[in-house]
Design an enzyme around this catalytic site. Sequence first.
Site, PDB file in Angstrom:
ATOM      1  N   LYS A 212       0.844  -1.201   0.000  1.00 41.40           N
ATOM      2  CA  LYS A 212       0.000   0.000   0.000  1.00 41.40           C
ATOM      3  C   LYS A 212       0.874   1.245   0.000  1.00 41.40           C
ATOM      4  O   LYS A 212       1.571   1.504   0.987  1.00 41.40           O
ATOM      5  CB  LYS A 212      -0.908   0.051   1.226  1.00 41.40           C
ATOM      6  CG  LYS A 212      -1.949   1.168   1.078  1.00 41.40           C
ATOM      7  CD  LYS A 212      -2.587   1.567   2.401  1.00 41.40           C
ATOM      8  CE  LYS A 212      -1.870   2.717   3.061  1.00 41.40           C
ATOM      9  NZ  LYS A 212      -1.897   3.983   2.307  1.00 41.40           N
ATOM     10  N   GLU A 288      10.002   1.021  10.668  1.00 42.47           N
ATOM     11  CA  GLU A 288      10.902   2.179  10.528  1.00 42.47           C
ATOM     12  C   GLU A 288      10.065   3.402  10.847  1.00 42.47           C
ATOM     13  O   GLU A 288       9.238   3.802  10.043  1.00 42.47           O
ATOM     14  CB  GLU A 288      11.395   2.301   9.087  1.00 42.47           C
ATOM     15  CG  GLU A 288      12.169   1.125   8.569  1.00 42.47           C
ATOM     16  CD  GLU A 288      13.625   1.163   8.968  1.00 42.47           C
ATOM     17  OE1 GLU A 288      14.028   2.107   9.695  1.00 42.47           O
ATOM     18  OE2 GLU A 288      14.343   0.252   8.572  1.00 42.47           O
ATOM     19  N   CYS A 322      13.430  10.982   6.605  1.00 46.08           N
ATOM     20  CA  CYS A 322      13.291  10.313   7.912  1.00 46.08           C
ATOM     21  C   CYS A 322      14.497  10.546   8.805  1.00 46.08           C
ATOM     22  O   CYS A 322      14.358  10.685  10.004  1.00 46.08           O
ATOM     23  CB  CYS A 322      13.049   8.833   7.707  1.00 46.08           C
ATOM     24  SG  CYS A 322      13.855   8.174   6.269  1.00 46.08           S
ATOM     25  N   GLU A 419       9.369  15.889  16.134  1.00 42.51           N
ATOM     26  CA  GLU A 419       9.843  15.885  14.752  1.00 42.51           C
ATOM     27  C   GLU A 419       9.018  16.872  13.929  1.00 42.51           C
ATOM     28  O   GLU A 419       7.811  16.958  14.106  1.00 42.51           O
ATOM     29  CB  GLU A 419       9.635  14.451  14.238  1.00 42.51           C
ATOM     30  CG  GLU A 419       9.928  14.229  12.797  1.00 42.51           C
ATOM     31  CD  GLU A 419       9.684  12.769  12.377  1.00 42.51           C
ATOM     32  OE1 GLU A 419       8.728  12.145  12.887  1.00 42.51           O
ATOM     33  OE2 GLU A 419      10.457  12.272  11.554  1.00 42.51           O
TER      34      GLU A 419
HETATM   35  P1  NAP Z   1       1.788   7.626   8.814  1.00 45.36           P
HETATM   36  O1  NAP Z   1       0.606   8.440   9.062  1.00 45.36           O
HETATM   37  O2  NAP Z   1       2.263   6.687   9.838  1.00 45.36           O
HETATM   38  O3  NAP Z   1       1.525   6.869   7.429  1.00 45.36           O
HETATM   39  C1  NAP Z   1       2.387   5.944   6.875  1.00 45.36           C
HETATM   40  C2  NAP Z   1       1.586   4.903   6.123  1.00 45.36           C
HETATM   41  O4  NAP Z   1       0.760   4.167   7.030  1.00 45.36           O
HETATM   42  C3  NAP Z   1       0.635   5.483   5.082  1.00 45.36           C
HETATM   43  O5  NAP Z   1       0.616   4.645   3.967  1.00 45.36           O
HETATM   44  C4  NAP Z   1      -0.684   5.469   5.826  1.00 45.36           C
HETATM   45  O6  NAP Z   1      -1.820   5.494   4.994  1.00 45.36           O
HETATM   46  C5  NAP Z   1      -0.568   4.164   6.564  1.00 45.36           C
HETATM   47  N1  NAP Z   1      -1.519   3.998   7.681  1.00 45.36           N
HETATM   48  C6  NAP Z   1      -2.209   4.941   8.362  1.00 45.36           C
HETATM   49  N2  NAP Z   1      -2.996   4.367   9.302  1.00 45.36           N
HETATM   50  C7  NAP Z   1      -2.811   3.035   9.223  1.00 45.36           C
HETATM   51  C8  NAP Z   1      -3.322   1.908   9.926  1.00 45.36           C
HETATM   52  N3  NAP Z   1      -4.210   2.028  10.911  1.00 45.36           N
HETATM   53  N4  NAP Z   1      -2.891   0.678   9.578  1.00 45.36           N
HETATM   54  C9  NAP Z   1      -1.978   0.518   8.606  1.00 45.36           C
HETATM   55  N5  NAP Z   1      -1.472   1.535   7.891  1.00 45.36           N
HETATM   56  C10 NAP Z   1      -1.868   2.793   8.206  1.00 45.36           C
HETATM   57  O7  NAP Z   1       3.038   8.510   8.490  1.00 45.36           O
HETATM   58  P2  NAP Z   1       3.068   9.905   7.763  1.00 45.36           P
HETATM   59  O8  NAP Z   1       2.810  10.948   8.770  1.00 45.36           O
HETATM   60  O9  NAP Z   1       2.266   9.898   6.541  1.00 45.36           O
HETATM   61  O10 NAP Z   1       4.585   9.902   7.313  1.00 45.36           O
HETATM   62  C11 NAP Z   1       5.566  10.599   7.987  1.00 45.36           C
HETATM   63  C12 NAP Z   1       6.174   9.781   9.089  1.00 45.36           C
HETATM   64  O11 NAP Z   1       6.918   8.701   8.560  1.00 45.36           O
HETATM   65  C13 NAP Z   1       7.136  10.573   9.917  1.00 45.36           C
HETATM   66  O12 NAP Z   1       6.887  10.374  11.283  1.00 45.36           O
HETATM   67  C14 NAP Z   1       8.497  10.013   9.570  1.00 45.36           C
HETATM   68  O13 NAP Z   1       9.441  10.074  10.577  1.00 45.36           O
HETATM   69  C15 NAP Z   1       8.176   8.619   9.218  1.00 45.36           C
HETATM   70  N6  NAP Z   1       9.180   8.067   8.323  1.00 45.36           N
HETATM   71  C16 NAP Z   1      10.100   7.195   8.825  1.00 45.36           C
HETATM   72  C17 NAP Z   1      11.086   6.682   8.014  1.00 45.36           C
HETATM   73  C18 NAP Z   1      12.079   5.710   8.528  1.00 45.36           C
HETATM   74  O14 NAP Z   1      12.776   5.110   7.746  1.00 45.36           O
HETATM   75  N7  NAP Z   1      12.160   5.476   9.805  1.00 45.36           N
HETATM   76  C19 NAP Z   1      11.130   7.034   6.677  1.00 45.36           C
HETATM   77  C20 NAP Z   1      10.182   7.942   6.201  1.00 45.36           C
HETATM   78  C21 NAP Z   1       9.212   8.434   7.028  1.00 45.36           C
HETATM   79  P3  NAP Z   1      -2.402   6.908   4.420  1.00 45.36           P
HETATM   80  O15 NAP Z   1      -1.854   6.994   3.058  1.00 45.36           O
HETATM   81  O16 NAP Z   1      -3.882   6.767   4.429  1.00 45.36           O
HETATM   82  O17 NAP Z   1      -1.934   7.988   5.345  1.00 45.36           O
END
Ligand code: NAP
Length: 517
Positions: A212, A288, A322, A419
Amino acid sequence: DFIQMFVRKLRGEDQEEELIIDYETKDVNNMTVKMPHQCFINGKFEDAENGKSYNTINPTDGSVICKVSYASVGDVDRAVVAAKEAFEKGPWGRMNPRDRGMMLYKLADLMEEHQEELATIESIDSGAVYTLALKTHVGMSIQTFRYFAGWCDKIQGKTIPINQARPNRNLTFTKKEPLGVCAIVIPWNYPLMMLAWKSAACLAAGNTLVLKPAQVTPLTALKFAELSVKAGIPKGVINILPGSGGMVGQRLSDHPDIRKLGFTGSTPIGKQIMKSCALSNLKKVSLELGGKSPLIIFSDCDMDKAVRMGMSSVYFNKGENCIAAGRLFVEESIHDEYISRVVEEIKKMKIGDPLDRSTDHGPQNHKAHLDKLLEYCDIGVKEGATLVYGGRQVDRPGFFMEPTLFTDVEDHMFMAKEESFGPVMVVSKFKDGDVDGVLQRANDTEYGLASGVFTRDINKAMYVSERLDAGTVFVNTYNKTDVASPFGGFKQSGFGKDLGEDALLEYLKTKAITVEY
Ligand code: NAP
Ligand code: MG
């Protein structure tokens, strides 16, 4: 040609089924890009079961790029059936590992042939600066597939001496086996690269997958699906479902036939996923998650390099990175000089259309993210941090934010802890020579993704890198990730690595076989 014949033979097909794609086409960046926009299930592009779709937006001007299928729970279930069938009965599971490697090399070659198109799609869907998209978003994705293609025929177990059952003898050996159907859920900051980091390791290990992409950036994942068919990857091995996390992502976490979920995203969603994976069928997870990576700059650093790298540690990919340095600690005696040098450099950054080759800084990924960043800056000001530069939306269409610099950030402030995930440099001072003091402050976070240190003193560099509690430490460099080097966090930044041999192991299980003779 020969490769296509070989591919058909591997798939057990005499005639390749023709792939029918209802492309959205767009003339942009001096080319015509052809974008699949439907769910990709069992080797075919098709509308979501319930016919729903949504608009994906170009953050450079807020315009609609095209409609994309909005997958539902029923689509997830069909994709999992296809992936299970492909794993258990299809040619993928029976193929020689070396042939599997060939297919992944072929896929990497096709991505390279389409790199300008992929980078253009990435640029319009996510706001990535085109030159960076070509080099990093797409370039590193290609390298990732090549790196893991090379692993396919090098997945080995061990022979292990065990106690003999005399008078008989025994031998134990281990085999590394794929897990089965894996789910992958990724964020929007590097849409194709996050797909590549996880999918390449997952596929090299011999699994099948349902992925996804983030709702706001689905297009390069769907283009990738098209290329996977051209590379001869058998149907059902790769399935891609654009749709919401709450529905598609949640169903993947809950699904009883999925054996592993690889996730990159925020810490709260990571926890929710881990809980669902545990309750449903104890599927394996790797997470991650977020970061607040400290970067320590000592007065004995190479100042030019510390300024240049300090800038990119924060502003690279408009801060949607990230491992971005979430907090800079600058030694008091060079603090003021450092800040004025950074301000000089920020002023030179060219903000503009990401497709323009001279642009340094493009729009934030989507509107809600920009709004969150502006609020982040407001809180910083209210709490008494000094806003030295930026902090506002740029006065032009689209979701642009000024590269921003805050100083005098104290440990108790929101900015010091949370963050931003945007182009906001957060600087705190530390007393000259206070190495242990700054280490204590740098580690005083629940995150532990990355970190960095600038100093010319090798002893100090080694001391600090040993004590920084983070999965990655950069010494006199930053953002230097490589496909061969394991990447992933400590503490609430998650566990389970991407890249390197460690990532491959995340997608394998060990079987011990004991023989008596
Ligand atoms: P997020 O809200 O956690 O979303 C990430 C993914 O999870 C999206 O595809 C999202 O779908 C999906 N998702 C949301 N709710 C879910 C659920 N209940 N069950 C399963 N999947 C679900 O993260 P974001 O805010 O969009 O992205 C930014 C974050 O990612 C930041 O905190 C950043 O630090 C982190 N990040 C970490 C790394 C690393 O390598 N550690 C790399 C990049 C980013 P939707 O498309 O509907 O939102
Ligand atoms: Mg978009």
